[in-house]
Write an enzyme that holds these catalytic residues in place. Structure first.
Site, PDB file in Angstrom:
ATOM      1  N   HIS A  30     -12.479  -3.221   1.904  1.00  0.00           N
ATOM      2  CA  HIS A  30     -11.369  -2.264   1.957  1.00  0.00           C
ATOM      3  C   HIS A  30     -11.175  -1.830   3.415  1.00  0.00           C
ATOM      4  O   HIS A  30     -12.149  -1.688   4.166  1.00  0.00           O
ATOM      5  CB  HIS A  30     -11.680  -1.056   1.065  1.00  0.00           C
ATOM      6  CG  HIS A  30     -10.485  -0.165   0.902  1.00  0.00           C
ATOM      7  ND1 HIS A  30     -10.119   0.755   1.849  1.00  0.00           N
ATOM      8  CD2 HIS A  30      -9.555  -0.091  -0.083  1.00  0.00           C
ATOM      9  CE1 HIS A  30      -9.012   1.377   1.445  1.00  0.00           C
ATOM     10  NE2 HIS A  30      -8.650   0.878   0.275  1.00  0.00           N
TER      11      HIS A  30
ATOM     12  N   GLU B 292      -3.439  -5.583   1.636  1.00  0.00           N
ATOM     13  CA  GLU B 292      -3.187  -4.169   1.876  1.00  0.00           C
ATOM     14  C   GLU B 292      -2.876  -3.952   3.354  1.00  0.00           C
ATOM     15  O   GLU B 292      -3.802  -3.791   4.172  1.00  0.00           O
ATOM     16  CB  GLU B 292      -4.413  -3.339   1.501  1.00  0.00           C
ATOM     17  CG  GLU B 292      -4.802  -3.474   0.053  1.00  0.00           C
ATOM     18  CD  GLU B 292      -5.544  -2.231  -0.428  1.00  0.00           C
ATOM     19  OE1 GLU B 292      -5.042  -1.600  -1.351  1.00  0.00           O
ATOM     20  OE2 GLU B 292      -6.590  -1.891   0.147  1.00  0.00           O
TER      21      GLU B 292
ATOM     22  N   GLY C 240      -2.188   4.978   1.987  1.00  0.00           N
ATOM     23  CA  GLY C 240      -2.274   6.438   2.002  1.00  0.00           C
ATOM     24  C   GLY C 240      -1.266   7.099   2.918  1.00  0.00           C
ATOM     25  O   GLY C 240      -1.375   8.281   3.230  1.00  0.00           O
TER      26      GLY C 240
ATOM     27  N   ASN D 129      -8.281   2.443  -7.201  1.00  0.00           N
ATOM     28  CA  ASN D 129      -9.382   2.771  -6.290  1.00  0.00           C
ATOM     29  C   ASN D 129      -9.411   4.288  -6.099  1.00  0.00           C
ATOM     30  O   ASN D 129      -8.544   4.840  -5.442  1.00  0.00           O
ATOM     31  CB  ASN D 129      -9.150   2.050  -4.950  1.00  0.00           C
ATOM     32  CG  ASN D 129     -10.148   2.474  -3.898  1.00  0.00           C
ATOM     33  OD1 ASN D 129     -11.191   3.040  -4.202  1.00  0.00           O
ATOM     34  ND2 ASN D 129      -9.835   2.184  -2.638  1.00  0.00           N
TER      35      ASN D 129
ATOM     36  N   GLU E  61     -10.683   0.926   4.738  1.00  0.00           N
ATOM     37  CA  GLU E  61     -11.459   2.111   5.145  1.00  0.00           C
ATOM     38  C   GLU E  61     -12.895   1.714   5.471  1.00  0.00           C
ATOM     39  O   GLU E  61     -13.521   2.285   6.366  1.00  0.00           O
ATOM     40  CB  GLU E  61     -11.385   3.180   4.045  1.00  0.00           C
ATOM     41  CG  GLU E  61     -10.006   3.839   4.021  1.00  0.00           C
ATOM     42  CD  GLU E  61      -9.558   4.353   2.676  1.00  0.00           C
ATOM     43  OE1 GLU E  61     -10.390   4.493   1.763  1.00  0.00           O
ATOM     44  OE2 GLU E  61      -8.344   4.607   2.532  1.00  0.00           O
TER      45      GLU E  61
ATOM     46  N   SER F 216       0.369   2.454  -0.929  1.00  0.00           N
ATOM     47  CA  SER F 216       1.337   3.439  -1.424  1.00  0.00           C
ATOM     48  C   SER F 216       2.139   2.953  -2.631  1.00  0.00           C
ATOM     49  O   SER F 216       3.330   3.236  -2.737  1.00  0.00           O
ATOM     50  CB  SER F 216       2.260   3.896  -0.289  1.00  0.00           C
ATOM     51  OG  SER F 216       1.499   4.498   0.748  1.00  0.00           O
TER      52      SER F 216
ATOM     53  N   LYS G  40     -11.561   5.957  -4.451  1.00  0.00           N
ATOM     54  CA  LYS G  40     -12.171   6.356  -3.177  1.00  0.00           C
ATOM     55  C   LYS G  40     -13.246   7.427  -3.424  1.00  0.00           C
ATOM     56  O   LYS G  40     -13.947   7.355  -4.425  1.00  0.00           O
ATOM     57  CB  LYS G  40     -11.091   6.831  -2.201  1.00  0.00           C
ATOM     58  CG  LYS G  40      -9.932   5.837  -2.108  1.00  0.00           C
ATOM     59  CD  LYS G  40      -9.000   6.105  -0.991  1.00  0.00           C
ATOM     60  CE  LYS G  40      -7.852   5.109  -1.055  1.00  0.00           C
ATOM     61  NZ  LYS G  40      -7.049   5.104   0.141  1.00  0.00           N
TER      62      LYS G  40
HETATM   63  C1  PEP Z   1      -6.034   1.803  -1.366  1.00  0.00           C
HETATM   64  O1  PEP Z   1      -6.843   2.666  -1.130  1.00  0.00           O
HETATM   65  O2  PEP Z   1      -6.452   0.648  -1.594  1.00  0.00           O
HETATM   66  C2  PEP Z   1      -4.608   2.125  -1.397  1.00  0.00           C
HETATM   67  C3  PEP Z   1      -3.751   1.156  -1.526  1.00  0.00           C
HETATM   68  O3  PEP Z   1      -4.278   3.466  -1.285  1.00  0.00           O
HETATM   69  P1  PEP Z   1      -2.822   4.114  -1.519  1.00  0.00           P
HETATM   70  O4  PEP Z   1      -2.275   3.540  -2.805  1.00  0.00           O
HETATM   71  O5  PEP Z   1      -3.092   5.598  -1.619  1.00  0.00           O
HETATM   72  O6  PEP Z   1      -1.982   3.750  -0.344  1.00  0.00           O
END
Ligand code: PEP
Length: 231
Positions: free
Chosen positions: A84, A154, A160, A6, A86, A190, A8
């Protein structure tokens, strides 16, 4: 194993093309890239499997700023992320809008990666399973166990932040999600080349949704190789 990256709001078409010319995924793993809308066509042209980062629930209409499943399919995009964290936290997505997006995309023949996960506050107050059940059931209600539906677990506190769920905690959450809806479950939060192999070897972990570490071709390819070896 499925590894989705992703991006973003990173990488316009030029940067997307640079990434794609350097990215060499291994055999034996399904790779999905989720660039911003303006870079979808460049990513499709590379021959990789491409999903959008969101999709609307209507085919067309007065929905400023939105993109429909048919528009994505027309340019060769094969699916979309929905829900997601976000989107849920910053743009007011609810379980209902996430479910509607998932349903229309699946009906249009797209794949869907539907994201679920608890906040730190919800985990600390012991509500993780309740939150996951509500989020997954909302998607299951409209999509059932559709063969093109994948869930991404997630934990919001791990996105992040550099904090990763322990392998045990991920395995527990994945087992719970599968008890609610029997579909593949990706882990996200992460994931990096250093922790990918251990996370991906947990029971019930069917792949990963990767944010930050998907932005560099070498680190994303390293995660894809870890997945290929745990398949
Ligand atoms: C994400 O945006 O779905 C995500 C898991 O980000 P990150 O790997 O940076 O934590």
């Amino acid at each position: 194993m499925l590894i989705a990256g992703n991006w973003k709001m990173f990488k316009g078409p030029g940067e997307a093309e640079s990434f794609l010319s350097a990215f060499e995924p291994p055999e034996g793993v399904e790779v999905v890239l989720c660039p911003p809308y303006v870079s979808l066509a460049a990513a499709v042209a590379s021959g990789q499997t491409v999903y959008a980062q969101n999709v609307h629930w209507e085919a067309s209409g007065a929905y400023t700023g939105e993109i429909s499943p048919g528009m994505l399919a027309e340019i060769g995009v094969q699916g979309a992320l929905v829900g997601h964290s976000e989107r849920r936290q910053l743009f007011g997505e609810s379980d209902e809008t996430v479910a509607r997006r998932a349903r229309t995309a699946l009906e249009a023949g797209l794949g869907v990666i539907a994201c679920v996960g608890e906040t730190l506050e919800q985990r600390e107050s012991g509500d993780t399973e309740l939150v996951l059940k509500i989020q997954v059931e909302a998607i299951a209600f409209v999509a059932g166990d559709h063969e093109r539906l994948v869930i991404a677990y997630e934990p919001v506190w791990a996105i992040g932040t550099g904090k990763t769920a322990t392998p045990d905690l991920a395995a527990e959450a994945h087992g719970f999600i599968k008890s609610v809806l029997d579909r593949p479950v990706l882990y996200g939060g992460s994931v990096k080349p250093e922790n990918a192999a251990e996370l991906l070897s947990q029971p019930g972990v069917d792949g990963a949704l990767v944010g930050g570490a998907s932005l560099e071709p070498d680190s994303f390819a390293a995660i894809c190789r870890a997945a290929a070896s745990s398949s």
